[in-house]
Design a protein around this motif. Structure first.
Motif, PDB file in Angstrom:
ATOM      1  N   UNK A  55     -27.979  14.802 -61.195  1.00 37.83           N
ATOM      2  CA  UNK A  55     -28.748  14.735 -59.741  1.00 37.83           C
ATOM      3  C   UNK A  55     -29.780  16.002 -59.932  1.00 37.83           C
ATOM      4  N   UNK A  56     -30.859  15.611 -59.211  1.00 31.25           N
ATOM      5  CA  UNK A  56     -31.990  16.736 -59.065  1.00 31.25           C
ATOM      6  C   UNK A  56     -32.010  16.752 -57.505  1.00 31.25           C
ATOM      7  N   UNK A  57     -32.302  17.780 -57.049  1.00 27.94           N
ATOM      8  CA  UNK A  57     -32.583  17.818 -55.395  1.00 27.94           C
ATOM      9  C   UNK A  57     -34.158  18.227 -55.264  1.00 27.94           C
ATOM     10  N   UNK A  58     -34.929  17.331 -54.994  1.00 25.72           N
ATOM     11  CA  UNK A  58     -36.267  17.430 -54.552  1.00 25.72           C
ATOM     12  C   UNK A  58     -36.263  18.485 -53.288  1.00 25.72           C
ATOM     13  N   UNK A  59     -37.214  19.329 -53.330  1.00 25.63           N
ATOM     14  CA  UNK A  59     -37.615  19.904 -52.106  1.00 25.63           C
ATOM     15  C   UNK A  59     -38.665  18.862 -51.479  1.00 25.63           C
ATOM     16  N   UNK A  60     -38.159  18.709 -50.030  1.00 28.15           N
ATOM     17  CA  UNK A  60     -39.065  17.819 -49.164  1.00 28.15           C
ATOM     18  C   UNK A  60     -39.345  18.370 -47.917  1.00 28.15           C
ATOM     19  N   UNK A  61     -40.625  17.773 -47.499  1.00 26.44           N
ATOM     20  CA  UNK A  61     -41.308  18.299 -46.369  1.00 26.44           C
ATOM     21  C   UNK A  61     -41.551  17.222 -45.440  1.00 26.44           C
ATOM     22  N   UNK A  62     -41.903  17.585 -43.970  1.00 23.23           N
ATOM     23  CA  UNK A  62     -42.389  16.596 -43.208  1.00 23.23           C
ATOM     24  C   UNK A  62     -43.829  15.950 -43.635  1.00 23.23           C
ATOM     25  N   UNK A  63     -44.106  14.732 -43.455  1.00 21.43           N
ATOM     26  CA  UNK A  63     -45.352  14.338 -43.880  1.00 21.43           C
ATOM     27  C   UNK A  63     -46.411  14.785 -43.460  1.00 21.43           C
ATOM     28  N   UNK A  64     -46.316  15.233 -42.039  1.00 21.83           N
ATOM     29  CA  UNK A  64     -47.620  16.048 -41.473  1.00 21.83           C
ATOM     30  C   UNK A  64     -47.706  17.387 -42.435  1.00 21.83           C
ATOM     31  N   UNK A  65     -46.692  18.066 -42.730  1.00 20.60           N
ATOM     32  CA  UNK A  65     -46.988  19.238 -43.616  1.00 20.60           C
ATOM     33  C   UNK A  65     -47.362  18.786 -45.052  1.00 20.60           C
ATOM     34  N   UNK A  66     -47.044  17.872 -45.591  1.00 24.69           N
ATOM     35  CA  UNK A  66     -47.566  17.355 -46.957  1.00 24.69           C
ATOM     36  C   UNK A  66     -49.054  16.935 -46.902  1.00 24.69           C
ATOM     37  N   UNK A  67     -49.281  16.466 -45.761  1.00 21.00           N
ATOM     38  CA  UNK A  67     -50.762  15.771 -45.516  1.00 21.00           C
ATOM     39  C   UNK A  67     -51.635  17.257 -45.354  1.00 21.00           C
ATOM     40  N   UNK A  68     -51.175  18.102 -44.632  1.00 15.08           N
ATOM     41  CA  UNK A  68     -51.673  19.171 -44.475  1.00 15.08           C
ATOM     42  C   UNK A  68     -52.162  20.235 -45.586  1.00 15.08           C
ATOM     43  N   UNK A  69     -51.658  19.871 -46.634  1.00 12.17           N
ATOM     44  CA  UNK A  69     -51.910  20.473 -48.067  1.00 12.17           C
ATOM     45  C   UNK A  69     -50.845  20.930 -48.927  1.00 12.17           C
ATOM     46  N   UNK A  70     -49.539  21.019 -48.364  1.00 10.12           N
ATOM     47  CA  UNK A  70     -48.227  21.615 -48.904  1.00 10.12           C
ATOM     48  C   UNK A  70     -47.552  20.399 -49.690  1.00 10.12           C
ATOM     49  N   UNK A  71     -48.261  20.432 -51.039  1.00  6.34           N
ATOM     50  CA  UNK A  71     -47.694  19.451 -51.930  1.00  6.34           C
ATOM     51  C   UNK A  71     -47.072  20.211 -52.971  1.00  6.34           C
ATOM     52  N   UNK A  72     -46.900  21.249 -53.001  1.00  7.62           N
ATOM     53  CA  UNK A  72     -45.909  22.050 -53.902  1.00  7.62           C
ATOM     54  C   UNK A  72     -45.945  23.758 -53.349  1.00  7.62           C
ATOM     55  N   UNK A  73     -44.772  24.097 -53.948  1.00  9.47           N
ATOM     56  CA  UNK A  73     -44.406  25.626 -53.615  1.00  9.47           C
ATOM     57  C   UNK A  73     -44.017  26.361 -54.844  1.00  9.47           C
ATOM     58  N   UNK A  74     -43.940  27.431 -54.848  1.00  7.29           N
ATOM     59  CA  UNK A  74     -43.407  28.164 -55.829  1.00  7.29           C
ATOM     60  C   UNK A  74     -41.736  28.552 -55.566  1.00  7.29           C
ATOM     61  N   UNK A  75     -41.092  28.578 -56.511  1.00  5.80           N
ATOM     62  CA  UNK A  75     -39.522  28.946 -56.200  1.00  5.80           C
ATOM     63  C   UNK A  75     -39.278  30.061 -55.302  1.00  5.80           C
ATOM     64  N   UNK A  76     -40.155  30.964 -55.605  1.00  3.37           N
ATOM     65  CA  UNK A  76     -40.072  32.260 -54.937  1.00  3.37           C
ATOM     66  C   UNK A  76     -40.437  31.897 -53.274  1.00  3.37           C
ATOM     67  N   UNK A  77     -41.517  31.169 -53.214  1.00  2.00           N
ATOM     68  CA  UNK A  77     -41.778  30.856 -51.701  1.00  2.00           C
ATOM     69  C   UNK A  77     -40.673  30.062 -51.002  1.00  2.00           C
ATOM     70  N   UNK A  78     -39.799  29.202 -51.699  1.00  2.00           N
ATOM     71  CA  UNK A  78     -38.870  28.352 -51.157  1.00  2.00           C
ATOM     72  C   UNK A  78     -37.752  29.383 -50.876  1.00  2.00           C
ATOM     73  N   UNK A  79     -37.461  30.403 -51.890  1.00  2.00           N
ATOM     74  CA  UNK A  79     -36.441  31.434 -51.472  1.00  2.00           C
ATOM     75  C   UNK A  79     -36.573  31.934 -50.239  1.00  2.00           C
ATOM     76  N   UNK A  80     -37.737  32.355 -50.203  1.00  2.00           N
ATOM     77  CA  UNK A  80     -38.409  33.438 -49.034  1.00  2.00           C
ATOM     78  C   UNK A  80     -38.048  32.457 -47.680  1.00  2.00           C
ATOM     79  N   UNK A  81     -38.536  31.098 -47.613  1.00  2.00           N
ATOM     80  CA  UNK A  81     -38.113  30.413 -46.528  1.00  2.00           C
ATOM     81  C   UNK A  81     -36.861  30.608 -46.155  1.00  2.00           C
ATOM     82  N   UNK A  82     -36.178  30.153 -47.027  1.00  3.79           N
ATOM     83  CA  UNK A  82     -34.510  30.085 -46.859  1.00  3.79           C
ATOM     84  C   UNK A  82     -33.798  31.412 -46.332  1.00  3.79           C
ATOM     85  N   UNK A  83     -34.585  32.469 -46.854  1.00  3.84           N
ATOM     86  CA  UNK A  83     -33.918  33.694 -46.487  1.00  3.84           C
ATOM     87  C   UNK A  83     -34.655  34.419 -45.477  1.00  3.84           C
TER      88      UNK A  83
END
Length: 249
Positions: A55-83
């Motif tokens: 299995x692979x777990x993609x990171x997903x976002x709300x459509x509004x966030x994606x359409x506002x430009x967040x089509x990718x994050x670094x792993x460090x940014x994902x970590x920082x969000x969840x921490x």
């Protein structure tokens, strides 16, 4: 020749029932040592691991966030969000929308998805996740929440992702490699790629071996793994797993 009953639960619950003799096979999306970190090596040694897919777990976002430009994050940014270190979408350079708080969605503690996320991305199955705003027990609940939000981020099992729908997957960049849905999420180096385990306990008897062997055939991979948007095992891994059953099948 065997009747099969399948029950729905978290990985930890399935492994507990396996240990208690209530089921013959305990499915888990995280390894047993991550699910039971308090157990000794002797206790863990009773569990026999059979990998049947990936299995692979993609990171997903709300459509509004994606359409506002967040089509990718670094792993460090994902970590920082969840921490809890990044709390607003305006702190992400790519974001070009209204200033909004980030709603970080997590899976229920004790689920294989949550354990795998902590272990693979945060580096420890018990890593703190102080940035999580809400937890949901099932992937479908996560999908619904993200669909109904305009500021959410989540990690979601591959089978529940809608690239053109309300829960678009985003790319994750790690150590110079960008991992994208539909391209390379099955790569072993992708931090949220995980084996799918069928555990037996105190050996694997003839009935259990026959059932597992069926899943490890081309028929089983095509009928049960691939249609659920999981990755089939490559030939060398299929051979490795079937060799574990050779004495019983």
């Amino acid at each position: 020749p065997f009747n099969v009953t399948v029950g729905l639960s978290h990985s930890g619950t399935g492994l507990e029932k396996l240990e208690g003799g209530q089921v013959d096979l305990g499915n888990a999306s995280a390894p047993v040592d991550a699910e039971f970190p308090e157990k000794s090596q002797e206790e863990l040694g009773k569990f026999v691991d059979h990998v049947v897919g990936v299995d692979a777990q993609p990171i997903v976002v709300s459509r509004e966030v994606y359409d506002a430009g967040v089509t990718g994050l670094t792993a460090e940014q994902v970590r920082a969000i969840y921490q809890g270190e990044i709390t607003r979408w305006s702190e992400i350079d790519a974001y070009d929308g209204p200033d909004k708080e980030i709603q970080a969605v997590g899976r229920a503690e004790g689920s294989g998805t949550d354990t795998a996320f902590r272990a693979n991305l945060l580096g420890d199955p018990d890593a703190p996740m102080s940035g999580v705003d809400v937890r949901k027990g099932q992937n479908q609940q996560v999908k619904t929440l993200v669909s109904n939000s305009d500021n959410a981020i989540a990690y979601l099992a591959l089978a529940f992702v809608e690239p053109d729908g309300p829960v678009p997957p985003i790319a994750v960049e790690l150590e110079g490699t960008t991992y994208e849905y539909g391209k390379n999420l099955g790569a072993k180096d992708y931090p949220l790629s995980r084996d799918l385990h069928c555990y037996t306990i105190n050996g694997t008897d003839e009935r259990e071996s026959a059932f597992l062997n069926m899943i490890l055939t081309e028929f089983g991979q095509q009928e049960f793994v691939e249609p659920n948007n999981y990755f089939k095992l490559p030939p060398d891994r299929l051979e490795e797993e079937r060799n574990k059953l050779a004495d019983q099948v």
